[in-house]
Enzyme design. Sequence first.
Site, mmCIF file in Angstrom:
data_model
loop_
_atom_site.group_PDB
_atom_site.id
_atom_site.type_symbol
_atom_site.label_atom_id
_atom_site.label_comp_id
_atom_site.label_asym_id
_atom_site.label_seq_id
_atom_site.Cartn_x
_atom_site.Cartn_y
_atom_site.Cartn_z
ATOM 1 N N HIS A 100 9.910 -0.196 7.719
ATOM 2 C CA HIS A 100 9.199 -1.440 8.075
ATOM 3 C C HIS A 100 9.196 -2.488 6.952
ATOM 4 O O HIS A 100 9.640 -3.614 7.121
ATOM 5 C CB HIS A 100 7.725 -1.138 8.380
ATOM 6 N N ASP A 101 8.590 -2.096 5.823
ATOM 7 C CA ASP A 101 8.190 -3.111 4.831
ATOM 8 C C ASP A 101 9.377 -3.777 4.149
ATOM 9 O O ASP A 101 9.302 -4.949 3.758
ATOM 10 C CB ASP A 101 7.273 -2.469 3.778
ATOM 11 N N ASP A 124 0.855 -1.201 0.000
ATOM 12 C CA ASP A 124 0.000 0.000 0.000
ATOM 13 C C ASP A 124 0.890 1.251 0.000
ATOM 14 O O ASP A 124 0.879 2.021 0.954
ATOM 15 C CB ASP A 124 -0.949 -0.007 1.224
ATOM 16 N N ASN A 167 -1.179 -2.375 10.068
ATOM 17 C CA ASN A 167 -1.635 -3.302 9.013
ATOM 18 C C ASN A 167 -2.656 -4.303 9.538
ATOM 19 O O ASN A 167 -3.578 -4.704 8.812
ATOM 20 C CB ASN A 167 -0.451 -4.068 8.402
#
Length: 322
Positions: free
Chosen positions: A238-239, A9, A165
């Site tokens: 993070h991702d 996202d 999330n």
Amino acid sequence: MEKIILDCDPGHDDAIAILLAAGNPKIDLLGITTVSGNHNVDNTTRNALSVCTAYGIKVPVAKGSPGPLIIDQVLAVEIHGDTGLDGPVLPPASFALDKRHAVDFIIDTVMAHEPKTVTLVPVGPYTNIALAVRKDPRIVERVKRVVAMGGSFTRGNITPAAEFNVYADPEAADVVFRADWDVTMVGLDLTHQALATPDLQDRVRAIGGPMARFILDIWAFIATTHGGLLQIEYPAIHDACCVAAMIDPTIFITERADIRVEIAGRWTKGMTVCNFEKMGGMRHFGGTASEQTDFRHTVAMKLDHAKFCDLIVDALERLTRQ
Ligand code: BDR
Ligand code: CA
């Protein structure tokens, strides 16, 4: 090579995850699927296409779910801004979306490859993944594993108990953690170690060029929004941690646990309740005997920050040179 589908996202740290996946030769990025999360799915899809356009990443991009399974939409505008990727300037997208819905793209791609060769890497709310499981449960047996950014065993970032999330679609997270596949939870406990320290920012600056500028602009923007709630000194990447683990599995220390998602709690909705085997795990979660503990999840605990930074710098250098 590790075949992955990146479900995202974008999102500032999502954009870095895309670049790390595209820039490392050990990753075969089969496609990018988008979901509503940091912003609505129109914006996250546009942002994914723009990042791919800007940096010549030629993989299918499939647009996914416009909102969570059951609850009302929750966006992270206060962190990622009005476009979902405020701060850096990106070119308009110049290539077309895959014609399939993300859920069908995921199912088709997993089923088209040999069993146990495709890893799903969800780094936004898990809506697309849960819908894919519901639409074609054969994928549960077929995928190699799921490496998901989300959750936490200590604290949340959108509420004291919940990470974004999972909070943004707790029922979807519940489907993903209950399915009988190999799931690694890359939660805040880990990703708050993946910080864009001044040293990393200097190394990126030294690469030079538009992509380095883009990454520095991402961190400059996030530094203004991630705010006091998180109590972390520098922007968290993070991702990209999930992609990093696909490149080098030694980048984390992990532990086994049984993870349940709180979908009903008044103050704890979206919490990932972790029962760690090593810490003497409770035999029951409560409720009936059929809810007995089974330590089948993996939790990322400790990050090798130096290795992580090397992977980010290496990917940006490769993409800049190409
Ligand atoms: C997660 O939420 C989003 O804002 C980030 O992109 C990351 O996936 C961190 O809680
Ligand atoms: Ca994300």
